[in-house]
Motif scaffolding. Structure first.
Motif, PDB file in Angstrom:
ATOM      1  N   GLN A  76      45.075 -11.827 -22.421  1.00  0.00           N
ATOM      2  CA  GLN A  76      45.678 -11.773 -23.754  1.00  0.00           C
ATOM      3  C   GLN A  76      46.349 -13.089 -24.135  1.00  0.00           C
ATOM      4  OE1 GLN A  76      45.792  -9.103 -21.540  1.00  0.00           O
ATOM      5  NE2 GLN A  76      44.203  -8.160 -22.806  1.00  0.00           N
ATOM      6  N   THR A  77      46.742 -13.882 -23.134  1.00  0.00           N
ATOM      7  CA  THR A  77      47.389 -15.169 -23.404  1.00  0.00           C
ATOM      8  C   THR A  77      46.380 -16.277 -23.658  1.00  0.00           C
ATOM      9  OG1 THR A  77      49.202 -14.486 -21.940  1.00  0.00           O
ATOM     10  CG2 THR A  77      49.119 -16.807 -22.541  1.00  0.00           C
ATOM     11  N   LEU A  78      45.195 -16.144 -23.104  1.00  0.00           N
ATOM     12  CA  LEU A  78      44.219 -17.237 -23.172  1.00  0.00           C
ATOM     13  C   LEU A  78      43.854 -17.656 -24.593  1.00  0.00           C
ATOM     14  CD1 LEU A  78      41.890 -16.265 -20.193  1.00  0.00           C
ATOM     15  CD2 LEU A  78      43.416 -18.251 -20.313  1.00  0.00           C
ATOM     16  N   ALA A 120      43.432 -21.848 -28.668  1.00  0.00           N
ATOM     17  CA  ALA A 120      43.701 -22.227 -30.061  1.00  0.00           C
ATOM     18  C   ALA A 120      44.531 -23.498 -30.131  1.00  0.00           C
ATOM     19  CB  ALA A 120      44.409 -21.083 -30.783  1.00  0.00           C
ATOM     20  N   ALA A 121      45.555 -23.601 -29.259  1.00  0.00           N
ATOM     21  CA  ALA A 121      46.391 -24.805 -29.250  1.00  0.00           C
ATOM     22  C   ALA A 121      45.587 -26.034 -28.845  1.00  0.00           C
ATOM     23  CB  ALA A 121      47.575 -24.603 -28.303  1.00  0.00           C
ATOM     24  N   ASP A 147      43.403 -26.891 -31.826  1.00  0.00           N
ATOM     25  CA  ASP A 147      44.196 -27.458 -32.920  1.00  0.00           C
ATOM     26  C   ASP A 147      44.558 -28.911 -32.644  1.00  0.00           C
ATOM     27  OD1 ASP A 147      44.081 -25.084 -34.287  1.00  0.00           O
ATOM     28  OD2 ASP A 147      46.097 -24.418 -33.733  1.00  0.00           O
ATOM     29  N   ALA A 148      44.809 -29.213 -31.377  1.00  0.00           N
ATOM     30  CA  ALA A 148      45.155 -30.590 -30.987  1.00  0.00           C
ATOM     31  C   ALA A 148      43.917 -31.456 -30.789  1.00  0.00           C
ATOM     32  CB  ALA A 148      45.984 -30.571 -29.701  1.00  0.00           C
ATOM     33  N   LYS A 149      42.730 -30.832 -30.955  1.00  0.00           N
ATOM     34  CA  LYS A 149      41.450 -31.529 -30.770  1.00  0.00           C
ATOM     35  C   LYS A 149      41.339 -32.133 -29.362  1.00  0.00           C
ATOM     36  CE  LYS A 149      40.631 -32.479 -35.673  1.00  0.00           C
ATOM     37  NZ  LYS A 149      41.679 -31.564 -36.159  1.00  0.00           N
ATOM     38  N   ILE A 150      41.777 -31.346 -28.384  1.00  0.00           N
ATOM     39  CA  ILE A 150      41.637 -31.772 -26.993  1.00  0.00           C
ATOM     40  C   ILE A 150      40.166 -31.712 -26.609  1.00  0.00           C
ATOM     41  CG2 ILE A 150      42.205 -31.212 -24.591  1.00  0.00           C
ATOM     42  CD1 ILE A 150      44.584 -32.318 -26.153  1.00  0.00           C
ATOM     43  N   SER A 151      39.655 -32.829 -26.104  1.00  0.00           N
ATOM     44  CA  SER A 151      38.250 -32.926 -25.700  1.00  0.00           C
ATOM     45  C   SER A 151      38.162 -33.041 -24.177  1.00  0.00           C
ATOM     46  CB  SER A 151      37.605 -34.144 -26.346  1.00  0.00           C
ATOM     47  OG  SER A 151      38.094 -35.335 -25.737  1.00  0.00           O
TER      48      SER A 151
END
Length: 351
Positions: free
Chosen positions: A77-79, A84-85, A88-92
């Motif tokens: 449920q936390t994943l 999403a975070a 949103d931060a566009k982590i690649s």
């Protein structure tokens, strides 16, 4: 103090040094040349250490996600909120995720890092004693299911582990005792001299001047075992001494009563007591373990009938080829894998 976990292309350094958190950026730069970092922590740890870490990462574009604390967040449920975070931060895949927190954060963030974009690099900065001596090292990452602990996970190694014993100064006593459950385990399974060091003290405060060397010894034991058995099919199972019962106790109480270290403490004593009665462990080991638990404020019983825990034990990850592999001691400092069945616990009564 520096160790290296030698796993070929998955090798990584472990650094243990007082005050290293304030210089984390210098060390991270040795293994990460990207531009963007996501720090994931919880609402206990981040308010204390988040700014210290961010101040050392001024050369990077940093983002942060602060989750609620506690074992109950280590779930599917936390994943979605983590993914999403990261999106949103566009982590690649060229970026980095840092797990700043205890074992729950380390396991959860490690699993998220392993599964996001099929794998993004991450670093462990453990802030509890339990995470420093055990869960941050070895590459086991996971989430819990209602049926049991760590039943969904992966082997996914960090790029680095940074251990700062100074951060333990802000831990409540409860979390120190929690970590000492795992420290005692290492003495039981692999190092009688370490166990004697623990027994020679009358409290954690008396042990504290030796703490960095104790952490180093625990981590080094785990390093050697992980290198020999990276996928937990042989010797690495020794690290689970006490865990067959511990995980079922935690799950029975929905991770809200005994902490992991407390449950491990109960499991070590009770399994040793049962094994002694069967002639599988040298007489007196259980009493020695109980004395160590008393010194460091850990329980040895939880008041449950063994019948209550049997179903959960059948889901234990140490079930291989129809056998339940229980970790036993020949004596303090010498452990072994004992293939058996659930009937091993039949006459245990209450634990």
């Amino acid at each position: 103090m520096e160790l290296t976990v030698n796993l070929g292309k998955n090798s990584y350094p472990i650094l243990i040094k007082n005050g290293i958190l304030s210089h984390a950026g210098e060390w991270i730069a040795k293994v990460f040349t990207g531009k963007k970092i996501m720090i994931i922590s919880d609402d206990h740890v981040f308010p204390i250490y988040g700014n210290t870490l961010l101040a050392t990462l001024s050369d990077y574009e940093c983002h942060s996600l602060v989750l609620p604390h506690g074992e109950t967040i280590k779930s599917f449920q936390t994943l979605p909120s983590i993914y999403a975070a990261l999106l949103d931060a566009k982590i690649s895949r060229s970026d980095l995720v840092i797990a700043l927190g205890g074992g729950v954060i380390g396991d959860l963030v490690g699993f998220a890092a392993a599964s996001y974009l099929r794998g993004v690099r991450f670093i462990q900065i453990p802030t509890t004693l339990l995470a420093q001596v055990d869960s941050s090292v070895g590459g086991k990452v996971a989430v819990d299911l209602p049926q049991g602990k760590n039943l969904v996970g992966a082997f996914y190694h960090p790029k680095m582990v940074l251990i700062d014993p100074d951060v333990l100064d802000t831990l409540p006593a409860h979390f120190i005792s929690d970590g000492m459950g795992e420290v005692i385990k290492y003495g039981c399974i692999k190092d009688a001299a370490l166990f004697e060091t623990l027994m020679s003290c009358s409290s954690f405060e008396e042990l504290k001047p030796q703490l960095a060397s104790v952490i180093l010894r625990c981590v080094d034991i785990k390093r050697v075992v992980v290198e020999a058995d990276p996928y937990d099919t042989g010797e690495r199972m020794l690290l689970n001494f006490g865990h067959t019962l511990a995980h079922t106790i935690e799950q029975h109480y929905h991770y809200e009563r005994e902490s992991h270290g407390e449950a491990v403490a109960i499991g070590m004593y009770q399994i040793c007591r049962i094994a002694e009665a069967k002639g599988l462990t040298a007489s007196g080991c259980a009493a020695s373990i109980k004395k160590a638990l008393d010194i460091y404020g850990l329980p040895h019983t939880c008041g449950l009938p063994i019948e209550t825990l049997k179903n959960a034990m059948t889901l234990d990850k140490k079930n291989l080829n129809g056998n339940l592999n229980v970790i036993l001691l020949h004596e303090i400092g010498k452990s072994y894998i004992y293939p058996t069945e659930i009937q091993f616990f039949k006459e245990a009564g209450g634990i």
